[in-house]
Design a protein around this motif. Structure first.
Motif, PDB file in Angstrom:
ATOM      1  N   THR A 437       0.832  -1.206   0.000  1.00 40.53           N
ATOM      2  CA  THR A 437       0.000   0.000   0.000  1.00 40.53           C
ATOM      3  C   THR A 437       0.863   1.252   0.000  1.00 40.53           C
ATOM      4  N   TYR A 439       0.704   5.511  -0.333  1.00 41.97           N
ATOM      5  CA  TYR A 439      -0.056   6.762  -0.363  1.00 41.97           C
ATOM      6  C   TYR A 439       0.857   7.865  -0.901  1.00 41.97           C
ATOM      7  N   PRO A 450      -5.388  10.690   0.167  1.00 44.30           N
ATOM      8  CA  PRO A 450      -5.454  10.342  -1.261  1.00 44.30           C
ATOM      9  C   PRO A 450      -5.916   8.906  -1.457  1.00 44.30           C
ATOM     10  N   LYS A 451      -6.448   8.646  -2.634  1.00 45.24           N
ATOM     11  CA  LYS A 451      -6.848   7.284  -2.968  1.00 45.24           C
ATOM     12  C   LYS A 451      -5.592   6.472  -3.313  1.00 45.24           C
ATOM     13  N   THR A 452      -5.679   5.162  -3.093  1.00 42.00           N
ATOM     14  CA  THR A 452      -4.587   4.269  -3.468  1.00 42.00           C
ATOM     15  C   THR A 452      -5.051   3.382  -4.610  1.00 42.00           C
ATOM     16  N   SER A 453      -4.089   2.782  -5.272  1.00 41.87           N
ATOM     17  CA  SER A 453      -4.440   1.903  -6.383  1.00 41.87           C
ATOM     18  C   SER A 453      -5.101   0.625  -5.887  1.00 41.87           C
ATOM     19  N   ARG A 455      -7.054  -1.302  -2.160  1.00 46.26           N
ATOM     20  CA  ARG A 455      -7.882  -0.952  -1.003  1.00 46.26           C
ATOM     21  C   ARG A 455      -7.018  -0.272   0.051  1.00 46.26           C
ATOM     22  N   ALA A 456      -7.535   0.792   0.624  1.00 43.38           N
ATOM     23  CA  ALA A 456      -6.794   1.493   1.663  1.00 43.38           C
ATOM     24  C   ALA A 456      -6.466   0.547   2.800  1.00 43.38           C
ATOM     25  N   ASP A 459      -8.988   1.336   7.002  1.00 46.05           N
ATOM     26  CA  ASP A 459     -10.386   1.666   6.701  1.00 46.05           C
ATOM     27  C   ASP A 459     -10.952   2.666   7.698  1.00 46.05           C
TER      28      ASP A 459
END
Length: 462
Positions: A437, A439, A450-453, A455-456, A459
């Protein structure tokens, strides 16, 4: 302000005679990060001179680490002057808190200055300004920026006793060339533009390390500035430079260039007076106040001015008037003027000359971060309340970051990481968790997760 700013301060460490505590910077760093848990320690090597455990990012958005034996504190990324001044002061309070709680405050002091009178060594206060990648860095604009930087210290220098000498520890007894000068760093700046930091120090550091989206931004990294004690000087130093960069980006810098910016910086510093004349590239000679007034007048014409800009222009005008008339009005506001006043008063009272080594000691005492020992705070106009900066933060910047920059997001991620047993890599512009993961924090203005490519990882973060 229209840009993100930040300050990195290297602190001197002063020991009582006979005290053998050479690892105090390391002890303080470990105490704050590992025991007080104000941040997360680096668990990876950042560079050959920054191994794992050398420092860490803090929950207040800043960073604390050891650099060439000095403890160094970096502020968070700040979008307005009040946040910058508060974040910088938080570093002083953290370091003093550590000394107090570790029982070292009677033996050791952290000194927020830039020179060692004994060895002639220097250590820095580095400024960072975000500018647009497409900023017009033409020769004319760069020359004008260099001219401003060369004499900016007349408004915001910290002042110092004497000049650079051959180290006293080698028993060299050279006479000081000047008894007092305006800028602590002037004698150490050797060229106009250069890439490296420790050698051939320059007015402008040319290293292209944006710590953000390289297609959108640059990071202007400045080495020439003094560490400021007085809040007014600190705010004006950063604020006036930010406005000059606004002028650069909109192509409105005054067409001013010096024949030799580095020589001019040293000349103004050694003169210790606003009345000297400096030579422009066209052969004309102006006073430094006249030159600074040209930048001030241009900054007044900027189309977009926020609350910070109005404060900066008011402070700038006040200093120009004081330099041209009654400098006593600037005592408690401008460091070099305040220091000179205090030292002159002491010389008169004790009937001593400027070459008395007693003054070297008092010079250091002016930079004590322990406010119980520093006599400067007895003067009027020195408090943060007197500063009257717009938007003074209610946030406790010892523990929490500004909420309007990426420092807030990095802090959120770090606080969640502190609850988990997982590997991580933290840097100014990204946080990596485990092996999967990532960021990206490449927009310093973004204060939302920010969104990640994928799943965060967390949560629970909102």
């Amino acid at each position: 302000m229209r840009r993100i700013v930040g300050i990195e301060t290297e602190y001197g460490c002063l020991f009582n005679q006979g005290t053998e505590l050479l690892s105090v910077p390391e002890q303080v760093k470990d105490y704050l990060i590992l025991e007080k848990k104000i941040g997360l320690i680096d668990i990876h090597d950042r560079d050959y001179d920054e191994p794992a455990g050398n420092g860490g990012f803090l929950f207040n958005g800043g960073r604390l680490y050891i650099d060439m034996g000095h403890v160094e504190y970096c502020t968070s990324e700040c979008k307005n002057l009040a946040d910058l001044v508060a974040s910088d002061y938080a570093g002083e309070k953290l370091l003093q808190m550590a000394l107090d709680e570790m029982g070292l405050s009677t033996k050791v002091s952290f000194i927020k200055n830039n020179i060692d009178h004994y060895t002639g060594a220097t250590f820095g206060c580095h400024e960072n300004y975000l500018i647009h990648r497409n900023a017009p860095l033409t020769q004319e604009n760069v020359d004008s920026l260099l001219a401003f930087l060369a004499i900016r210290g007349l408004m915001v220098g910290s002042g110092r006793v004497g000049s650079v000498l051959t180290s006293r520890k080698y028993n060299k007894k050279e006479e000081k060339t000047v008894p007092f000068q305006i800028m602590q760093r002037a004698d150490y700046i050797q060229t106009e533009i250069y890439e490296w930091v420790q050698f051939n120090r320059a007015l402008i550091n040319a290293r292209d390390e944006p710590l953000s989206d390289p297609c959108r931004f640059r990071r202007l990294h400045l080495l020439l500035g003094d560490s400021n004690i007085l809040p007014f000087s600190q705010a004006l130093k950063v604020g006036s430079t930010a406005l000059v960069l606004d002028l650069l980006e909109c192509r409105k810098l005054p067409r001013i260039a010096f024949a030799d910016p580095v020589k001019t910086m040293r000349q103004v510093s050694h003169a210790a007076s606003p009345d000297c004349l400096v030579e422009l590239a066209n052969g004309r000679k102006w006073s430094p106040v006249e030159v600074l007034s040209e930048y001030f007048l241009q900054a007044q014409q900027l189309d977009e001015k926020d609350e910070d800009a109005h404060w900066i222009l008011g402070a700038w005008e006040e200093v120009l008037e004081g330099l041209s008339g009654n400098q006593e009005k600037l005592i408690g506001k401008i460091d070099w003027i305040t220091k000179k006043f205090l030292l002159e008063s002491f010389c008169l009272k004790e009937n001593i000359a400027w070459d008395d080594p007693w003054l070297d000691s008092l010079d250091l005492e002016y930079h004590q971060i322990n406010r119980k020992k520093n006599f400067v705070w007895l003067l009027p106009n020195t408090s943060y309340e007197d500063l009257k900066l717009p938007g003074w933060p209610k946030t406790n910047f010892i523990a929490d970051p500004p909420r309007n920059t990426r420092a807030y997001v990095r802090s959120l991620l770090m606080k969640q990481l502190a609850k988990e047993k997982v590997s991580y890599v933290i840097d100014w512009d990204y946080v990596q968790i485990g092996n999967s993961t990532f960021y990206s924090l490449d927009d310093p203005f973004a204060s939302v997760l920010p969104k990640t490519s994928k799943r965060a990882f967390f949560d629970t973060i909102i």
